[in-house]
Design a protein around this motif. Structure first.
Motif, short mmCIF file in Angstrom:
data_model
loop_
_atom_site.label_atom_id
_atom_site.label_comp_id
_atom_site.label_asym_id
_atom_site.label_seq_id
_atom_site.Cartn_x
_atom_site.Cartn_y
_atom_site.Cartn_z
N PRO A 41 84.41 -21.28 -65.64
CA PRO A 41 83.94 -22.63 -65.34
C PRO A 41 84.86 -23.66 -65.99
CG PRO A 41 82.64 -21.73 -67.13
CD PRO A 41 83.70 -20.69 -66.80
N VAL A 42 85.28 -24.64 -65.21
CA VAL A 42 86.20 -25.66 -65.72
C VAL A 42 85.64 -27.04 -65.38
CG1 VAL A 42 88.55 -26.57 -65.67
CG2 VAL A 42 88.16 -24.11 -65.33
N ALA A 43 85.42 -27.86 -66.39
CA ALA A 43 84.92 -29.22 -66.16
C ALA A 43 86.03 -30.09 -65.60
CB ALA A 43 84.39 -29.81 -67.46
N CYS A 44 85.74 -30.76 -64.47
CA CYS A 44 86.71 -31.63 -63.80
C CYS A 44 86.02 -32.93 -63.38
CB CYS A 44 87.28 -30.96 -62.56
SG CYS A 44 88.09 -29.38 -62.84
N VAL A 45 86.51 -34.05 -63.86
CA VAL A 45 85.95 -35.33 -63.46
C VAL A 45 86.22 -35.53 -61.98
CG1 VAL A 45 86.09 -37.84 -63.78
CG2 VAL A 45 86.17 -36.31 -65.77
N TRP A 46 85.15 -35.78 -61.22
CA TRP A 46 85.25 -35.73 -59.75
C TRP A 46 86.28 -36.70 -59.18
CZ3 TRP A 46 84.23 -39.74 -56.33
CH2 TRP A 46 83.55 -40.86 -56.85
N ASN A 47 86.44 -37.88 -59.79
CA ASN A 47 87.38 -38.86 -59.23
C ASN A 47 88.66 -39.00 -60.06
OD1 ASN A 47 85.99 -40.03 -61.34
ND2 ASN A 47 85.44 -41.91 -60.25
N ASP A 48 89.01 -37.95 -60.80
CA ASP A 48 90.27 -37.92 -61.53
C ASP A 48 91.37 -37.47 -60.57
OD1 ASP A 48 92.45 -37.47 -63.15
OD2 ASP A 48 91.41 -36.15 -64.56
N PRO A 49 92.32 -38.34 -60.27
CA PRO A 49 93.37 -37.96 -59.30
C PRO A 49 94.28 -36.84 -59.78
CG PRO A 49 93.89 -40.06 -60.34
CD PRO A 49 92.51 -39.71 -60.77
N ALA A 50 94.23 -36.52 -61.07
CA ALA A 50 95.10 -35.47 -61.60
C ALA A 50 94.55 -34.07 -61.35
CB ALA A 50 95.31 -35.67 -63.09
N VAL A 51 93.30 -33.96 -60.92
CA VAL A 51 92.70 -32.64 -60.71
C VAL A 51 93.25 -32.01 -59.43
CG1 VAL A 51 90.57 -31.36 -60.29
CG2 VAL A 51 90.59 -33.27 -61.93
N ASP A 52 93.70 -30.76 -59.55
CA ASP A 52 94.14 -30.00 -58.38
C ASP A 52 92.99 -29.09 -57.95
OD1 ASP A 52 95.36 -28.53 -56.42
OD2 ASP A 52 96.75 -27.47 -57.77
N TRP A 53 92.22 -29.55 -56.99
CA TRP A 53 91.04 -28.82 -56.56
C TRP A 53 91.39 -27.52 -55.84
CZ3 TRP A 53 86.74 -30.54 -58.75
CH2 TRP A 53 86.69 -31.88 -59.15
N THR A 54 92.62 -27.41 -55.34
CA THR A 54 93.00 -26.17 -54.65
C THR A 54 93.07 -25.00 -55.61
OG1 THR A 54 95.38 -26.57 -54.92
CG2 THR A 54 94.33 -27.48 -52.95
N GLY A 55 93.06 -25.27 -56.90
CA GLY A 55 93.13 -24.19 -57.88
C GLY A 55 91.79 -23.53 -58.15
N LEU B 116 82.16 -40.37 -50.92
CA LEU B 116 82.11 -39.78 -49.59
C LEU B 116 83.50 -39.35 -49.13
CD1 LEU B 116 79.55 -42.10 -47.76
CD2 LEU B 116 79.13 -39.88 -48.85
N GLN B 117 84.49 -40.15 -49.46
CA GLN B 117 85.86 -39.77 -49.10
C GLN B 117 86.28 -38.50 -49.85
OE1 GLN B 117 89.14 -42.36 -50.37
NE2 GLN B 117 90.05 -42.12 -48.34
N TRP B 118 85.91 -38.44 -51.13
CA TRP B 118 86.21 -37.24 -51.92
C TRP B 118 85.56 -36.01 -51.29
CZ3 TRP B 118 82.65 -34.39 -55.11
CH2 TRP B 118 83.25 -33.41 -55.91
N LEU B 119 84.32 -36.14 -50.85
CA LEU B 119 83.65 -35.02 -50.19
C LEU B 119 84.43 -34.57 -48.96
CD1 LEU B 119 79.84 -35.94 -50.18
CD2 LEU B 119 80.98 -34.24 -51.61
N ASP B 120 84.86 -35.53 -48.16
CA ASP B 120 85.57 -35.22 -46.92
C ASP B 120 86.90 -34.51 -47.18
OD1 ASP B 120 83.56 -36.30 -45.37
OD2 ASP B 120 84.54 -38.24 -45.10
N LEU B 121 87.57 -34.90 -48.26
CA LEU B 121 88.91 -34.39 -48.52
C LEU B 121 88.93 -33.16 -49.43
CD1 LEU B 121 90.83 -37.78 -49.05
CD2 LEU B 121 90.72 -36.36 -46.99
#
Length: 295
Positions: free
Chosen positions: A38-52, A72-77
């Motif tokens: 489990p890794v804590a990631c701030v949802w709107n931090d642009p530095a997070v690589d969600w593909t990982g 909502l845009q974050w959800l879509d992307l």
């Protein structure tokens, strides 16, 4: 946990609580025991690589309603699945879902919708009643006001609300102050545990930020049955396979009235029920292993 976990699971958080919340600490430990990182990631931090990550579990995204368009845009992307899928999260993010559930026969607190401009006329039609008014997209009592329809002070509070929101207008149920508000927790559709929440003296908000308290309690059979009906209605609306949910409501006039159905970032009260964290970790491991999560 081994050096190479089978799965990486992002715990979506916020700048308000950027790390793993103490209430989720045992859940995180149980996941590590199952070779899930489990890794804590701030949802709107642009530095997070969600593909990982293999999936995202939304936990303390407690400011999403203040940045709703971006959320909502974050959800879509988001390039990987959410544990509670994005269609469910979108639906649950706007409290107008209560009217969808009411149409399915769920007993909700009587609810009217109004724009800011419509609030004066809407509340005049309810003269003398004590009311709660809150945005359809909100949380933690944000822009929430309580007052008696027709009182000048309440009218002044309504006039100060943001003009670009839509609002829920509901009768205030005094039972919250006495008997309290129920929160029932479900994982993979199965009832887990429940708490009773009460506000601090002189307040009406049950959240801990405002002095509210909670304690473990076993719900009466009719309360549990009503909560389960809310989840059944959710499935009938096309949102089946809910991984986690918190059903909030109050007993009034002998029946359970649904206040909210929380399936985005609810506080799960895992700290008082460690075995619930263990069961949830097991369900999450099963979902990741079977790839039953969808985008």
């Amino acid at each position: 946990m081994s050096a190479s976990p089978r799965f990486r699971l992002a715990f979506a958080t916020s700048v308000l609580v950027p790390g793993i919340h103490p209430d989720d600490a045992h859940l995180a430990a149980c996941l590590r025991d199952r070779s899930i990182e489990p890794v804590a990631c701030v949802w709107n931090d642009p530095a997070v690589d969600w593909t990982g990550f293999d999936a995202v579990l939304m936990r303390t995204t407690w400011d999403y309603f203040q940045h709703y368009a971006a959320f909502l845009q974050w959800l879509d992307l988001l390039p990987v699945p959410l544990i509670n899928d994005r269609a469910l999260v979108r639906w649950n993010s706007d409290k107008r879902y209560l009217l969808d559930l009411a149409a399915q026969g769920v007993d909700i607190i009587p609810t009217r919708l109004a724009t800011a401009a419509e609030l004066p006329a809407c509340t005049r039609a309810m003269a003398g009643q004590e009311l709660i008014v809150k945005p359809t997209v909100s949380g933690t009592a944000w822009h929430t006001v309580r007052g008696r329809a027709g009182d000048s002070a309440f009218g002044t509070e309504l006039a100060a609300l943001p003009r670009d929101f839509r609002y829920l207008v509901q009768p205030f149920l005094a039972e919250v102050l006495g008997a309290g508000e129920w929160s029932l927790l479900f994982f993979d559709g199965r009832y887990s545990h429940a708490v009773i929440k009460r506000p601090a003296a002189g307040d009406f908000r049950v959240q801990g930020e405002f002095g509210g308290t909670s304690r473990l309690a076993e719900p009466p059979a009719h309360v549990l049955a009503s909560a389960q009906r809310a989840l059944t209605a959710t499935a009938a609306l096309g949102h089946a396979g809910v991984a986690y949910a918190r059903v909030d409501g109050v007993v009034a006039d002998g029946g359970f009235r649904l206040m909210e159905l929380e399936m985005i970032e609810p506080y799960l009260h895992l700290g008082v029920r460690p075995e619930a964290a263990e069961r949830f970790a097991m369900h999450l491991a099963e979902r990741l292993t079977k790839r039953t999560i969808v985008s």
